[in-house]
Design a protein around this motif. Structure first.
Motif, PDB file in Angstrom:
ATOM      1  N   ASP A  12      80.797  70.277  67.186  1.00 17.18           N
ATOM      2  CA  ASP A  12      79.783  70.507  66.159  1.00 17.18           C
ATOM      3  C   ASP A  12      79.302  69.139  65.666  1.00 17.18           C
ATOM      4  O   ASP A  12      79.570  68.741  64.540  1.00 17.18           O
ATOM      5  N   PRO A  13      78.623  68.366  66.535  1.00 19.76           N
ATOM      6  CA  PRO A  13      78.292  66.970  66.185  1.00 19.76           C
ATOM      7  C   PRO A  13      77.429  66.827  64.946  1.00 19.76           C
ATOM      8  O   PRO A  13      77.512  65.814  64.253  1.00 19.76           O
ATOM      9  N   ASP A  14      76.592  67.813  64.640  1.00 16.12           N
ATOM     10  CA  ASP A  14      75.727  67.736  63.460  1.00 16.12           C
ATOM     11  C   ASP A  14      76.333  68.416  62.239  1.00 16.12           C
ATOM     12  O   ASP A  14      75.686  68.546  61.207  1.00 16.12           O
ATOM     13  N   ARG A  15      77.549  68.848  62.365  1.00 13.63           N
ATOM     14  CA  ARG A  15      78.276  69.574  61.311  1.00 13.63           C
ATOM     15  C   ARG A  15      77.426  70.707  60.723  1.00 13.63           C
ATOM     16  O   ARG A  15      77.178  70.798  59.523  1.00 13.63           O
ATOM     17  N   VAL A  16      76.982  71.558  61.634  1.00 15.66           N
ATOM     18  CA  VAL A  16      76.218  72.740  61.233  1.00 15.66           C
ATOM     19  C   VAL A  16      77.097  73.708  60.454  1.00 15.66           C
ATOM     20  O   VAL A  16      76.655  74.354  59.503  1.00 15.66           O
ATOM     21  N   TYR A  17      78.368  73.816  60.865  1.00 18.07           N
ATOM     22  CA  TYR A  17      79.279  74.749  60.216  1.00 18.07           C
ATOM     23  C   TYR A  17      79.916  74.089  58.999  1.00 18.07           C
ATOM     24  O   TYR A  17      80.206  72.897  58.995  1.00 18.07           O
TER      25      TYR A  17
ATOM     26  N   GLN B 288      78.301  79.057  57.951  1.00 23.81           N
ATOM     27  CA  GLN B 288      77.218  78.099  57.796  1.00 23.81           C
ATOM     28  C   GLN B 288      76.782  78.065  56.338  1.00 23.81           C
ATOM     29  O   GLN B 288      76.792  79.077  55.644  1.00 23.81           O
ATOM     30  N   THR B 289      76.406  76.878  55.884  1.00 23.66           N
ATOM     31  CA  THR B 289      75.943  76.721  54.514  1.00 23.66           C
ATOM     32  C   THR B 289      74.476  77.127  54.417  1.00 23.66           C
ATOM     33  O   THR B 289      73.640  76.638  55.178  1.00 23.66           O
ATOM     34  N   VAL B 290      74.164  78.013  53.495  1.00 25.37           N
ATOM     35  CA  VAL B 290      72.787  78.445  53.241  1.00 25.37           C
ATOM     36  C   VAL B 290      72.369  77.921  51.878  1.00 25.37           C
ATOM     37  O   VAL B 290      73.080  78.105  50.884  1.00 25.37           O
ATOM     38  N   LEU B 291      71.243  77.236  51.828  1.00 22.37           N
ATOM     39  CA  LEU B 291      70.771  76.688  50.564  1.00 22.37           C
ATOM     40  C   LEU B 291      70.090  77.761  49.726  1.00 22.37           C
ATOM     41  O   LEU B 291      69.656  78.803  50.227  1.00 22.37           O
ATOM     42  N   ASP B 292      70.005  77.490  48.426  1.00 24.29           N
ATOM     43  CA  ASP B 292      69.396  78.419  47.479  1.00 24.29           C
ATOM     44  C   ASP B 292      67.883  78.394  47.670  1.00 24.29           C
ATOM     45  O   ASP B 292      67.232  77.387  47.369  1.00 24.29           O
TER      46      ASP B 292
ATOM     47  N   ALA C  27      65.409  71.811  44.384  1.00 28.06           N
ATOM     48  CA  ALA C  27      66.161  70.558  44.274  1.00 28.06           C
ATOM     49  C   ALA C  27      67.203  70.491  45.383  1.00 28.06           C
ATOM     50  O   ALA C  27      68.093  71.331  45.469  1.00 28.06           O
ATOM     51  N   ARG C  28      67.086  69.481  46.238  1.00 25.38           N
ATOM     52  CA  ARG C  28      67.984  69.322  47.375  1.00 25.38           C
ATOM     53  C   ARG C  28      68.491  67.891  47.437  1.00 25.38           C
ATOM     54  O   ARG C  28      67.856  66.966  46.942  1.00 25.38           O
TER      55      ARG C  28
ATOM     56  N   GLY D 184      75.054  67.400  55.668  1.00 20.28           N
ATOM     57  CA  GLY D 184      74.096  68.473  55.517  1.00 20.28           C
ATOM     58  C   GLY D 184      73.518  68.500  54.120  1.00 20.28           C
ATOM     59  O   GLY D 184      74.074  67.918  53.181  1.00 20.28           O
ATOM     60  N   ASP D 185      72.371  69.153  53.986  1.00 21.00           N
ATOM     61  CA  ASP D 185      71.718  69.259  52.679  1.00 21.00           C
ATOM     62  C   ASP D 185      72.470  70.239  51.790  1.00 21.00           C
ATOM     63  O   ASP D 185      73.126  71.173  52.265  1.00 21.00           O
TER      64      ASP D 185
END
Length: 334
Positions: A17-22, A67-71, A76-77, A83-84
Motif C-alpha cells: 500500500d505505497p500511498d497508504r490508501v488504507y 479506508q478513510t473517508v473525509l467529511d 477544511a482539509r 493522506g488528507d
C-alpha cells in the motif's frame, strides 16, 4: 497480497500500500486459534504482520481494510503526509499570528548529499548573499517541515524581522533506521553534511530542528558530537523508555533508542548540552517521555523551554509551536 513462511519461524503476511490508501488493515484468516484477528502495521509502503506458524497444512486468508473517508460537508482539509484529513477547529484555537504576514518567499536549491539514503536541499531567504554569515537551521524531515509545518514560511518572517536564517532540509530513508539513534547517521551528519553546507554558505551558529524520530536524531547527533549545535528544537521527540513507552517495544531499533535515552537521563554528559526548546502535543503518547527529558535537563542545569499545545502528534502542532521557541534559540545563539 503476499504471504511467506520463514523457515521454521513465523508466518508473515504483507499487503502493499505505497500511498497508504488504507487507514487500518486486519488479517482475516483461519489459523486454528480463537485469538483476536491480528492488526497489520504499515512501514515503507507495506502493511505486514507476523503470526506463529499454525498447526495446519494450508491457510485461507484475506485482509480486512478500512479506508478513510473525509467529511463531505466540511471543506477544511489538511495534508498529513498519510493522506488528507478533515479539520475541525474547536473553540479556543488560534493559528499563529505570523501566518497572516505578507513576506517575500525564499529559494530552495537541491544539494548532492554524498550520503547514502539522505537527500538534502538548502533554503535561503531572498537577497541573502552566499558570503554573508547567517545561522544555519539543520532540519530533519526538512521538506515535510517546509510543506506541512510551514517552517520556511516562518523563516521568511524571521528574515523580515532582520533575523536571516538559512535551512538545511534533510530527508532520510529509511528514517526508521537512520533517525533512530544511529551512530553512522550522526557521524555523516556532523562530519559531512553540515561541513559541506558551511563550505557553500557563510554560517555562524547551527541549530538542529526535528520532530518525532527527527528530534531524537538531532539530540543523538549533539550527544555523540558535543559542540555541533548551539541549540536544539525538539518537537514531540521519540525519547522512548520502557516505563513510558511499552507500546513501542516492537519498534525495530527499540534497544538502540531506549539505550541512548537512558544515557541522556542518567549520565553527567547531559550537563554539556546547549539550550533546548521542547514542544509536544499535550495529549499524545510522547508527552510523557518528553516531560521526563525536560525534568532531567533542568535537573542538570540546562536552559530548557517546554511548550505543550492542546493537540496531538502532527505538523500543525509543531508549526504552531515554532514561535517563539525557534526565535529564542536563534537569539541566544547569536
Amino acid at each position: 497480497m503476499q504471504a511467506e513462511v520463514r523457515g521454521d519461524g513465523p508466518l508473515e503476511f504483507r499487503l502493499p500500500d505505497p500511498d497508504r490508501v488504507y487507514s487500518r488493515v486486519r488479517l482475516d484468516a483461519g489459523l486454528g486459534t480463537a485469538g483476536v484477528r491480528p492488526e497489520l502495521a504499515w512501514a515503507d509502503g507495506v502493511w505486514s504482520v507476523e503470526v506463529a506458524l499454525p498447526p495446519l497444512h494450508r491457510v485461507e486468508y484475506g485482509f480486512e481494510v478500512t479506508q478513510t473517508v473525509l467529511d463531505p460537508g466540511n471543506p477544511a482539509r489538511i495534508d498529513t503526509g498519510f493522506g488528507d484529513r478533515s479539520v475541525l477547529e474547536l473553540p479556543g484555537y488560534r493559528p499563529p499570528a505570523w501566518l497572516g504576514r505578507e513576506v517575500a518567499a525564499g529559494t530552495t536549491t537541491a544539494l548532492a548529499s554524498g550520503v547514502d539514503g539522505v537527500t538534502a536541499a538548502l533554503w535561503s531567504p531572498q537577497d541573502l548573499p552566499d558570503d554573508v554569515e547567517a545561522p544555519l537551521v539543520v532540519v530533519h524531515d526538512g521538506p515535510d517541515y517546509a510543506e506541512r509545518g510551514l517552517l520556511t514560511r516562518y523563516l521568511t518572517v524571521l528574515a523580515a524581522d532582520r533575523l536571516p536564517v538559512r535551512a538545511l532540509l534533510l530527508t532520510a530513508h529509511p528514517r526508521e533506521l537512520l533517525y533512530a539513534a544511529s551512530d553512522e547517521y550522526a557521524e555523516a551528519l556532523v562530519t559531512h553534511l553540515i561541513p559541506s553546507t558551511k563550505q557553500r554558505r557563510a554560517t555562524s551558529a547551527s541549530i538542529a530542528v526535528g520532530a518525532s524520530l527527527g528530534a531524537l536524531a538531532a539530540l543523538h547527533a549533539q550527544w555523540r558530537y558535543p559542540g555541533t549545535f548551539a541549540g536544539l528544537l525538539l518537537q514531540s521527540g521519540s525519547f522512548f523508555t520502557p516505563e513510558t513507552d511499552p507500546q513501542e517495544s516492537g519498534f525495530a531499533r527499540w534497544g538502540e533508542v531506549t539505550g541512548f535515552v537512558a544515557e541522556v537521563l542518567t549520565e553527567s554528559a547531559a550537563a554539556a548540552l546547549p539550550p533546548v526548546a521542547i514542544t509536544c502535543g499535550a495529549h499524545e503518547e510522547n508527552a510523557l517521555n518528553n516531560r521526563l527529558l525536560v525534568h532531567r535537563l533542568r535537573e542538570v542545569g540546562i536552559t530548557v523551554s517546554h511548550t505543550e499545545l492542546a493537540d496531538l502528534h502532527n505538523f500543525t502542532c509543531w508549526r504552531d509551536a515554532l514561535d517563539p521557541a525557534l526565535r529564542e534559540l536563534l537569539a541566544a545563539a547569536a
